[in-house]
Write a protein that holds these residues in place. Structure first.
Motif, PDB file in Angstrom:
ATOM      1  N   GLY A  54       0.609  -1.166   0.037  1.00  0.00           N
ATOM      2  CA  GLY A  54       0.033   0.180  -0.107  1.00  0.00           C
ATOM      3  C   GLY A  54       0.844   1.247   0.069  1.00  0.00           C
ATOM      4  N   GLY A  55       2.292   1.118   0.211  1.00  0.00           N
ATOM      5  CA  GLY A  55       2.847   2.234   0.131  1.00  0.00           C
ATOM      6  C   GLY A  55       2.782   2.970  -1.124  1.00  0.00           C
ATOM      7  N   GLY A  56       3.593   4.159  -1.451  1.00  0.00           N
ATOM      8  CA  GLY A  56       3.608   4.845  -2.883  1.00  0.00           C
ATOM      9  C   GLY A  56       4.291   6.317  -2.474  1.00  0.00           C
ATOM     10  N   LEU A  57       3.964   6.983  -3.600  1.00  0.00           N
ATOM     11  CA  LEU A  57       4.460   8.331  -3.518  1.00  0.00           C
ATOM     12  C   LEU A  57       3.353   9.340  -3.474  1.00  0.00           C
ATOM     13  CD1 LEU A  57       6.535  10.611  -3.892  1.00  0.00           C
ATOM     14  CD2 LEU A  57       6.124  10.233  -6.387  1.00  0.00           C
ATOM     15  N   VAL A  58       3.161  10.213  -2.493  1.00  0.00           N
ATOM     16  CA  VAL A  58       2.242  11.034  -2.459  1.00  0.00           C
ATOM     17  C   VAL A  58       2.622  12.448  -2.039  1.00  0.00           C
ATOM     18  CG1 VAL A  58       1.807  10.624   0.217  1.00  0.00           C
ATOM     19  CG2 VAL A  58      -0.220  11.341  -1.176  1.00  0.00           C
ATOM     20  N   GLN A  59       1.769  13.357  -2.395  1.00  0.00           N
ATOM     21  CA  GLN A  59       2.377  14.783  -2.074  1.00  0.00           C
ATOM     22  C   GLN A  59       1.765  15.112  -0.710  1.00  0.00           C
ATOM     23  OE1 GLN A  59       0.243  17.324  -4.870  1.00  0.00           O
ATOM     24  NE2 GLN A  59       1.782  17.439  -6.152  1.00  0.00           N
ATOM     25  N   ALA A  60       2.454  16.164  -0.061  1.00  0.00           N
ATOM     26  CA  ALA A  60       2.153  16.513   1.479  1.00  0.00           C
ATOM     27  C   ALA A  60       0.378  17.065   1.429  1.00  0.00           C
ATOM     28  CB  ALA A  60       2.776  17.618   1.928  1.00  0.00           C
ATOM     29  N   GLY A 102      -1.732  14.528   1.489  1.00  0.00           N
ATOM     30  CA  GLY A 102      -2.462  13.400   1.016  1.00  0.00           C
ATOM     31  C   GLY A 102      -2.481  12.256   1.770  1.00  0.00           C
ATOM     32  N   SER A 103      -3.139  11.275   1.445  1.00  0.00           N
ATOM     33  CA  SER A 103      -3.462   9.991   2.241  1.00  0.00           C
ATOM     34  C   SER A 103      -2.990   8.666   1.606  1.00  0.00           C
ATOM     35  CB  SER A 103      -4.881  10.042   2.393  1.00  0.00           C
ATOM     36  OG  SER A 103      -5.462  11.031   3.217  1.00  0.00           O
ATOM     37  N   LEU A 104      -2.772   7.833   2.500  1.00  0.00           N
ATOM     38  CA  LEU A 104      -2.247   6.576   2.068  1.00  0.00           C
ATOM     39  C   LEU A 104      -3.102   5.466   2.789  1.00  0.00           C
ATOM     40  CD1 LEU A 104       1.382   6.427   0.786  1.00  0.00           C
ATOM     41  CD2 LEU A 104      -0.668   6.237  -0.390  1.00  0.00           C
ATOM     42  N   ARG A 105      -3.192   4.235   2.610  1.00  0.00           N
ATOM     43  CA  ARG A 105      -3.625   3.288   3.408  1.00  0.00           C
ATOM     44  C   ARG A 105      -2.806   1.908   3.365  1.00  0.00           C
ATOM     45  NH1 ARG A 105      -8.784  -0.901   3.264  1.00  0.00           N
ATOM     46  NH2 ARG A 105      -9.227  -0.893   5.800  1.00  0.00           N
ATOM     47  N   LEU A 106      -1.990   1.591   4.392  1.00  0.00           N
ATOM     48  CA  LEU A 106      -1.121   0.725   4.264  1.00  0.00           C
ATOM     49  C   LEU A 106      -2.053  -0.785   4.814  1.00  0.00           C
ATOM     50  CD1 LEU A 106       2.027   2.021   5.573  1.00  0.00           C
ATOM     51  CD2 LEU A 106       1.177   2.084   3.580  1.00  0.00           C
ATOM     52  N   SER A 147      -3.297  13.362   6.143  1.00  0.00           N
ATOM     53  CA  SER A 147      -2.314  14.683   6.211  1.00  0.00           C
ATOM     54  C   SER A 147      -1.042  14.299   6.320  1.00  0.00           C
ATOM     55  CB  SER A 147      -2.847  15.438   7.469  1.00  0.00           C
ATOM     56  OG  SER A 147      -4.216  15.710   7.553  1.00  0.00           O
ATOM     57  N   LEU A 148      -0.462  13.728   5.284  1.00  0.00           N
ATOM     58  CA  LEU A 148       0.687  13.071   5.478  1.00  0.00           C
ATOM     59  C   LEU A 148       1.833  14.329   5.292  1.00  0.00           C
ATOM     60  CD1 LEU A 148       0.314   9.735   3.293  1.00  0.00           C
ATOM     61  CD2 LEU A 148       1.361  10.062   5.639  1.00  0.00           C
ATOM     62  N   LYS A 149       3.006  14.113   5.985  1.00  0.00           N
ATOM     63  CA  LYS A 149       4.195  15.004   5.580  1.00  0.00           C
ATOM     64  C   LYS A 149       5.338  14.546   5.387  1.00  0.00           C
ATOM     65  CE  LYS A 149       2.193  17.069  10.342  1.00  0.00           C
ATOM     66  NZ  LYS A 149       2.501  17.389  11.599  1.00  0.00           N
ATOM     67  N   PRO A 150       6.107  15.733   4.634  1.00  0.00           N
ATOM     68  CA  PRO A 150       7.454  15.030   4.187  1.00  0.00           C
ATOM     69  C   PRO A 150       8.045  14.068   5.137  1.00  0.00           C
ATOM     70  CG  PRO A 150       7.093  17.021   3.316  1.00  0.00           C
ATOM     71  CD  PRO A 150       6.107  16.710   4.250  1.00  0.00           C
ATOM     72  N   GLU A 151       8.118  14.368   6.420  1.00  0.00           N
ATOM     73  CA  GLU A 151       8.730  13.686   7.717  1.00  0.00           C
ATOM     74  C   GLU A 151       8.097  12.384   7.844  1.00  0.00           C
ATOM     75  OE1 GLU A 151       7.410  16.938   7.889  1.00  0.00           O
ATOM     76  OE2 GLU A 151       6.660  17.364   9.775  1.00  0.00           O
ATOM     77  N   ASP A 152       6.953  11.898   7.190  1.00  0.00           N
ATOM     78  CA  ASP A 152       6.543  10.672   7.485  1.00  0.00           C
ATOM     79  C   ASP A 152       7.324   9.686   6.275  1.00  0.00           C
ATOM     80  OD1 ASP A 152       3.322  12.254   7.923  1.00  0.00           O
ATOM     81  OD2 ASP A 152       4.594  11.441   9.541  1.00  0.00           O
ATOM     82  N   THR A 153       7.946  10.271   5.543  1.00  0.00           N
ATOM     83  CA  THR A 153       8.811   9.404   4.536  1.00  0.00           C
ATOM     84  C   THR A 153       9.577   8.286   5.155  1.00  0.00           C
ATOM     85  OG1 THR A 153       8.690  11.231   2.760  1.00  0.00           O
ATOM     86  CG2 THR A 153      10.312   9.550   2.664  1.00  0.00           C
ATOM     87  N   GLN A 197       9.631  -7.251   4.112  1.00  0.00           N
ATOM     88  CA  GLN A 197      10.376  -6.218   3.279  1.00  0.00           C
ATOM     89  C   GLN A 197       9.934  -4.648   3.421  1.00  0.00           C
ATOM     90  OE1 GLN A 197      12.873  -6.678   1.048  1.00  0.00           O
ATOM     91  NE2 GLN A 197      12.794  -9.074   2.173  1.00  0.00           N
ATOM     92  N   GLY A 198       8.770  -4.705   4.176  1.00  0.00           N
ATOM     93  CA  GLY A 198       8.136  -3.212   4.441  1.00  0.00           C
ATOM     94  C   GLY A 198       7.618  -2.563   2.900  1.00  0.00           C
ATOM     95  N   THR A 199       6.988  -1.721   3.163  1.00  0.00           N
ATOM     96  CA  THR A 199       6.494  -0.840   2.027  1.00  0.00           C
ATOM     97  C   THR A 199       6.866   0.703   2.317  1.00  0.00           C
ATOM     98  OG1 THR A 199       4.373  -0.319   0.686  1.00  0.00           O
ATOM     99  CG2 THR A 199       4.306  -0.306   3.239  1.00  0.00           C
ATOM    100  N   GLN A 200       7.489   1.166   1.116  1.00  0.00           N
ATOM    101  CA  GLN A 200       7.837   2.331   1.172  1.00  0.00           C
ATOM    102  C   GLN A 200       6.937   3.513   0.957  1.00  0.00           C
ATOM    103  OE1 GLN A 200      11.552   3.724   1.135  1.00  0.00           O
ATOM    104  NE2 GLN A 200      10.262   5.679   1.314  1.00  0.00           N
ATOM    105  N   VAL A 201       7.019   4.516   1.828  1.00  0.00           N
ATOM    106  CA  VAL A 201       6.017   5.678   1.695  1.00  0.00           C
ATOM    107  C   VAL A 201       6.718   6.718   1.614  1.00  0.00           C
ATOM    108  CG1 VAL A 201       4.441   7.211   2.945  1.00  0.00           C
ATOM    109  CG2 VAL A 201       4.319   4.754   3.272  1.00  0.00           C
ATOM    110  N   THR A 202       6.657   7.569   0.611  1.00  0.00           N
ATOM    111  CA  THR A 202       7.337   8.787   0.126  1.00  0.00           C
ATOM    112  C   THR A 202       6.385   9.895   0.162  1.00  0.00           C
ATOM    113  OG1 THR A 202       9.178   7.647  -0.995  1.00  0.00           O
ATOM    114  CG2 THR A 202       9.144   9.887  -1.394  1.00  0.00           C
ATOM    115  N   VAL A 203       6.748  10.885   0.920  1.00  0.00           N
ATOM    116  CA  VAL A 203       5.711  12.235   0.991  1.00  0.00           C
ATOM    117  C   VAL A 203       6.550  13.557   0.111  1.00  0.00           C
ATOM    118  CG1 VAL A 203       4.158  13.766   2.338  1.00  0.00           C
ATOM    119  CG2 VAL A 203       4.598  11.307   2.984  1.00  0.00           C
ATOM    120  N   SER A 204       6.208  13.745  -0.742  1.00  0.00           N
ATOM    121  CA  SER A 204       6.775  15.162  -1.231  1.00  0.00           C
ATOM    122  C   SER A 204       6.261  16.298  -0.959  1.00  0.00           C
ATOM    123  CB  SER A 204       6.802  14.976  -2.774  1.00  0.00           C
ATOM    124  OG  SER A 204       5.320  15.144  -3.428  1.00  0.00           O
ATOM    125  N   SER A 205       7.207  17.437  -0.999  1.00  0.00           N
ATOM    126  CA  SER A 205       6.744  18.696  -0.217  1.00  0.00           C
ATOM    127  C   SER A 205       6.187  19.539  -1.491  1.00  0.00           C
ATOM    128  CB  SER A 205       7.764  19.374   0.462  1.00  0.00           C
ATOM    129  OG  SER A 205       8.946  19.546  -0.158  1.00  0.00           O
TER     130      SER A 205
END
Length: 116
Positions: free
Chosen positions: A8-14, A16-20, A85-91, A108-116
Motif C-alpha cells: 500500500g505504500g507509494g508516492l504522495v504529496q504532502a 495526501g493520504s495512503l492506506r497501508l 495529512s501526510l508530511k514529508p517527515e513521514d517518509t 520487506q516493508g512498504t515504502q512511503v514517500t511524501v513530497s513537499s
C-alpha cells in the motif's frame, strides 16, 4: 508461525493520504497484539502505532496522533494503517510486526514517500 506482508505504500504529496495493509498468515494472528513501525533513512526504526489483539485498544506515537488510524480485521487476518495529512517527515519504509516486535517477523516493508 505467523508471516507478515506489507503493501500500500507509494508516492504522495504532502497533505495526501495512503492506506497501508498488512496481510498475515497463520491462525495465531488473531491473538497477537500488533503494530506498525517505520524506518527513515539514517534513523532507527520506530513504533508508529499499536493495536491490541481484540482491536479494542490502540496507541500512537505523538508524531502521528490525529493523523493516522490503526485497525485490524481478524476475520481477514489483516491489519491496516490509514494515514492522512501526510508530511514529508513521514517518509520511511513502513513495517508491520507484533507488538513488541519479533525479530524474525520483519518483512520487506512498504515504502512511503511524501513530497513537499
Amino acid at each position: 508461525q505467523v508471516q507478515l506482508a506489507e503493501s500500500g505504500g507509494g508516492l504522495v504529496q504532502a497533505g495526501g493520504s495512503l492506506r497501508l495493509s498488512c496481510a498475515a498468515s497463520g491462525r495465531t494472528f488473531n491473538f497477537l497484539n500488533m503494530g506498525w513501525f517505520r524506518q527513515a533513512p539514517g534513523k532507527e526504526r520506530e513504533s508508529v502505532a499499536a493495536i491490541s489483539w481484540t482491536g479494542g485498544r490502540t496507541q500512537y506515537a505523538d508524531s502521528v496522533k490525529g493523523r493516522f488510524t490503526i485497525s485490524r480485521d481478524n476475520a481477514k487476518n489483516a491489519m491496516y494503517l490509514q494515514m492522512n495529512s501526510l508530511k514529508p517527515e513521514d517518509t520511511a519504509v513502513y513495517y508491520c510486526n507484533t507488538d513488541p516486535p519479533t525479530h524474525d517477523r520483519w518483512g520487506q516493508g512498504t515504502q512511503v514517500t511524501v513530497s513537499s
